[in-house]
Design an enzyme around this catalytic site. Structure first.
Site, PDB file in Angstrom:
ATOM      1  N   HIS A  91      -1.691   3.729   9.282  1.00  0.00           N
ATOM      2  CA  HIS A  91      -1.781   2.343   9.747  1.00  0.00           C
ATOM      3  C   HIS A  91      -0.542   1.529   9.398  1.00  0.00           C
ATOM      4  CE1 HIS A  91      -3.382   1.341   5.615  1.00  0.00           C
ATOM      5  NE2 HIS A  91      -2.628   0.296   5.840  1.00  0.00           N
ATOM      6  N   ASP A 163      -6.384   8.414   8.217  1.00  0.00           N
ATOM      7  CA  ASP A 163      -5.301   7.450   8.012  1.00  0.00           C
ATOM      8  C   ASP A 163      -4.216   8.051   7.121  1.00  0.00           C
ATOM      9  OD1 ASP A 163      -3.800   5.163   7.952  1.00  0.00           O
ATOM     10  OD2 ASP A 163      -5.110   4.097   6.554  1.00  0.00           O
ATOM     11  N   SER A 267      -0.712   0.045   0.406  1.00  0.00           N
ATOM     12  CA  SER A 267      -1.117   1.004   1.437  1.00  0.00           C
ATOM     13  C   SER A 267      -0.125   2.154   1.536  1.00  0.00           C
ATOM     14  CB  SER A 267      -1.209   0.304   2.794  1.00  0.00           C
ATOM     15  OG  SER A 267      -2.329  -0.529   2.854  1.00  0.00           O
TER      16      SER A 267
END
Length: 875
Positions: A91, A163, A267
């Site tokens: 992402h 992801d 992330s």
């Protein structure tokens, strides 16, 4: 990295390193020293110490951690798995379904502080980005602004599965003490539930609180949760009332109690677990609902299920990533609960066994000033009004804080006032740091604070508590009890006219209590100031605050605390911001629609009524006027101490005595109205205008005490002009005078000419007539003298007239008596709707022969003639 709470509204962008400082080269002059390092020796950092609990990492502790840069700043983390390969989150590189160009990205390796490189730190360009074909979505069907992802701009209406992303570097990394690959787990690798693992990154340290300078790599210990335990936690409604179904390949880590987690900007970074002396990349930081929130662990992409995919895409790379065999399969410990037997962590704040005795009440004393009351919001911080301290010398040696059940007063270390405290009433806040931490027990303990998306439900049980300087409550304890008004009533009654009402989940502009007990006569609250505490599931939140009132009534509108959560969190880094605990919205769901507040008059709001309210439920100006002799008339509240009624219903013809009259508001027949309480008042005088030779049609009733404005008792607006134009009109009354449930009948006001023709010779000045919509003539009985109300689109309700004795079509207009009403009442709300005069030309020669005096003829004939001869005032 976080051990507190976070909302993802800021992307961490740091660019202290000058462009071109690396240019795919090693910073250290000894760049060739480690070129022959054995890549198979993965997951073995240089020996070092680390600080537990979410803090600075020691240089070289996590040599596989990389920083991904785009546009000169950090956007995500990643893990070096081989000299030419980095593993991160998909992402980070997908926007609206499109993969970012690889040449816009670069990878910074061997960096510890983003403020300056270490020896051996270097940057590499990205040649290729690969993501799995099954990079999928899970639709949540809700606003996901709460999700912690790389960037708010990349949020969508879904959570991503699979992801992860492989990044091939344009040239191999230079391995050394600060740059080493991490080991990858095989598909058969099992990590025991409850295993202590570590997450690292340069993300926010709390929700919306970026990592401060010098941007040192953060580390936090997290425990792995089994799928059943994690799903159990996410199956219970949390922020925004969302639940979530885990996808295959997802891994959870954290604690039910929260307060330690990854945050935005982390992330793509690593979650590593030690096994047999090596560190394995167990997970990739993916997303979360906030950061460190209770019962909301972080969600990671499990790496082990993607062994085959990784091997397939790095095939041919020498050296490639290493997948060591697991020496011994673990067994899950007793920490893993079964899903059907899940225990949720409870809030650690807001517990008060005896409401009114608040264990977080803090009394701050400054020499030369009266005590100032605030609230303990963490083990070291007190929140209080800044206005208490702005004019005081900041000699903190002399300041003291008294907390419940503490024998000694606490000393103050420093004061942090809100930057807008001196300019904005809604920001009148200051935080006082105590010199020593307080051991939080039953008393003292901290109050809970709401997150910015917290929606206190209408009807929530609330209570006033001392705040700032001021006197104690002048009345009984029951005077402090309240329920919360819904957003429409709060903003439209006490806010600015024409403002848009915030929808649930958006920070409100105001919070408004509806008190359960009426104001005690003779009391004045002008010298007291208050905070508003609201309870959810037995937990108390500091919902709002207000300094000294501007009148004798209890405070009606409070500044909400939701908007100040980020500031409090940034300063304290430990305040108890808690998720919403109650989600039973009940009948107030209509607030999700966008709504705008109607116009106010010079005396404030009047004629307010939500559009979606059923006709028989809420007409807050409608009163029952009980006259001696079991007679009940319709009355209309026109000011806090005055009711308007029809004279013929109040006073009998020929009677020489003034009757005893009681007035009731806040009920519909035998039922009390919601969002308020029933009010009763006695009438102390009856005022009539001076009419030569005629009995006036309208009477003003003076009440023995004022009525507090509320959704169940609110004055109506008065129309001072002629026939209103562009308005819809209704007659409001009772179908049955015994049960007195309100009903409305739609009508059109006739032109003066038609009215004069239908009732020749009997119309008194200021009288007009109406035509009922088909089938509505008999909805309202006439003996109680019902009122005629009109409303323009988006506007408030306006009183236009009261029924004339014995006739459902004739009404005495308010306009001709506007001057008398204004002089008598003083606080009447006049709102002009425009329109034409009530007066019509005299003489029957202007009326068609078939129409003159035809008020009693068959309705069909009259209606046809009316439609042919003149337009109706539009409804």
């Amino acid at each position: 990295m976080s051990h507190h709470l976070f909302l993802p509204v800021v992307i961490m962008v740091v660019s202290p390193i000058p462009p071109g400082a690396f240019q795919d080269s090693v910073v250290s002059p000894t760049q060739g020293e480690f070129e022959d390092l054995d890549c198979g020796d993965c997951g073995r950092p240089e020996p070092s110490s680390r600080i537990v609990g979410g803090s600075d990492a020691h240089p070289g502790t996590w040599p596989w951690q990389v920083s991904l840069h785009q546009g000169g700043g950090h956007i995500c983390g990643g893990s070096l798995i081989a000299p030419s390969w980095v593993l991160s989150a998909a992402h980070c590189f997908v926007t609206n379904g499109t993969l970012e160009p690889a040449d816009e990205l670069s990878v910074l390796l061997g960096v510890h502080s983003q403020d300056g490189p270490l020896e051996g730190a270097h940057m590499r360009s990205v040649a290729t980005i690969l993501i799995p074909d099954n990079y999928s979505t899970v639709e949540l069907g809700a606003d996901l602004a709460l999700l912690r992802l790389a960037s708010p701009a990349k949020l969508g209406p879904s959570v991503r599965g699979a992801d992860l992303a492989l990044l091939r570097l344009a040239s191999p990394a230079k391995l050394g003490p600060s740059v080493r690959p991490v080991c990858l787990p095989r598909a058969s690798h099992l990590f025991a539930h409850g295993t202590a693992c570590w997450a690292t990154g340069w993300g926010d340290v709390q929700e919306a609180v970026p990592l401060p300078l010098p941007w040192v790599l953060q580390e936090v210990e997290l425990r792995l949760l089994g799928e059943a335990a994690c799903q159990c936690l996410y199956s219970r409604p949390g922020p925004f009332n969302l639940t979530f179904q885990l996808l295959p390949g997802m891994l959870c880590a954290g604690y039910p109690a929260g307060r330690r987690d990854t945050c935005q900007g982390d992330s793509g970074g690593p979650l590593v677990c030690e096994d047999g002396g090596r560190w394995f990349l167990a997970g990739i930081t993916s997303f979360g609902f906030g950061c460190g929130r209770r019962n909301r662990p972080g969600v990671f992409t499990a790496v082990a299920p993607y062994e085959s995919w990784i091997r397939e895409h790095v095939m041919g790379s020498e050296p490639g990533p290493v997948f060591p065999s697991q020496l011994q399969k673990p067994q899950s410990g007793p920490w893993e609960p079964r899903e059907e037997n899940c225990t949720f962590a409870q809030p650690e704040c807001g517990k008060a066994p005896r409401p009114g005795t608040w264990p977080w009440e803090a009394q701050v004393t400054v020499p030369g000033s009266t005590p100032c009351y605030g609230a303990l919001v963490s083990d070291r911080w007190v929140l209080a009004p800044a206005s208490c301290f702005l004019d005081s010398p900041h000699d903190f040696e002399t300041w003291r804080v008294l907390l419940p059940s503490r024998p000694e007063e606490e000393r103050v270390a420093r004061l942090v006032a809100h930057e807008n405290a001196s300019r904005d009433f809604a920001s009148d806040l200051a935080l006082l740091q105590l010199r020593t931490r307080v051991n939080l027990t039953a008393a003292p303990s901290a109050v809970c604070l709401p997150h910015h998306e917290h929606y206190f439900l209408p009807g929530s049980h609330c209570r006033l508590a001392r705040w700032g300087r001021g006197e104690l409550a002048p009345g009984s304890s029951a005077q402090l009890e309240a329920q919360l008004l819904n957003g429409w009533w709060c903003h439209c009654l006490y806010g600015r006219q024409g403002e848009t009402v915030p929808r649930p989940g958006d920070p409100p502009h105001l919070l408004c209590p509806a008190y359960q007990e009426e104001e005690e006569a003779g009391l004045c609250w002008v010298d007291s100031s208050w905070s508003l505490l609201c309870r959810e599931e037995g937990t108390w939140f500091l919902a709002g605050y207000r300094t000294l009132s501007d009148g004798c009534l209890r405070p009606r509108a409070f500044s909400p605390m939701q908007t100040h959560g980020p500031w409090i969190r940034h300063v304290t880094q430990g305040a108890y911001l808690e998720d919403q605990l109650t989600w039973d919205w009940g009948p107030e769901g209509e607030e999700t629609e966008k709504q705008t507040c109607p116009t106010h008059t010079e005396h404030g709001a009047c004629g307010l009524r939500p559009k979606s309210t059923p006709a028989g439920v809420l007409w807050p100006w409608l009163t029952e006027v009980h006259v001696t002799g079991d007679r009940v008339c319709t009355g209309i509240l026109v000011a806090p101490g005055w009711v308007l009624a029809a004279t013929h219903c109040i006073l009998r013809l020929g009677s020489t005595t003034v009757p005893y009259i009681e007035v009731y508001l806040g009920r519909a027949g035998v039922s009390s109205l919601p969002q308020g309480h029933q009010v009763s008042r006695s009438v102390v005088s009856i005022r009539l205008p001076r009419h030569l030779g005629l009995r006036p049609p309208l009477a003003l009733l003076e009440l023995n005490s004022r009525v507090e404005p509320s959704p169940s008792a609110l004055p109506i607006c008065l129309h001072p002009g002629g026939i209103p134009s562009g308005a819809s009109c209704w007659v409001l009354g009772w179908k049955n005078p015994q049960d007195r449930v309100p009903v409305v009948a739609a009508v059109s006001i006739l032109t003066p000419r038609l009215c004069h023709c239908l009732y020749p010779g009997i119309l008194t000045p200021g009288t007009f007539c109406v035509l009922y919509s088909e089938g509505q003539e008999d909805r309202c009985e006439v003996t109680s003298a019902p009122p005629l109300l009109c409303q323009t689109e988006e506007g408030p309700w306006v009183l236009v007239g009261m029924a004339v004795r014995g006739n459902r079509e004739l009404f005495a207009a308010i306009g001709p008596e506007a001057t008398w009403i204004s002089q008598t009442v003083g606080e009447a709300h006049f709102l002009h709707l425009g329109g034409s005069s009530y007066w019509s030309p005299e003489g029957s020669d202007l009326c068609p022969q078939d129409l003159a005096g035809s008020a009693s003829s068959p309705k069909v004939t009259a209606l046809l003639l009316l439609l042919l001869l003149a337009p109706l005032i539009p409804r």
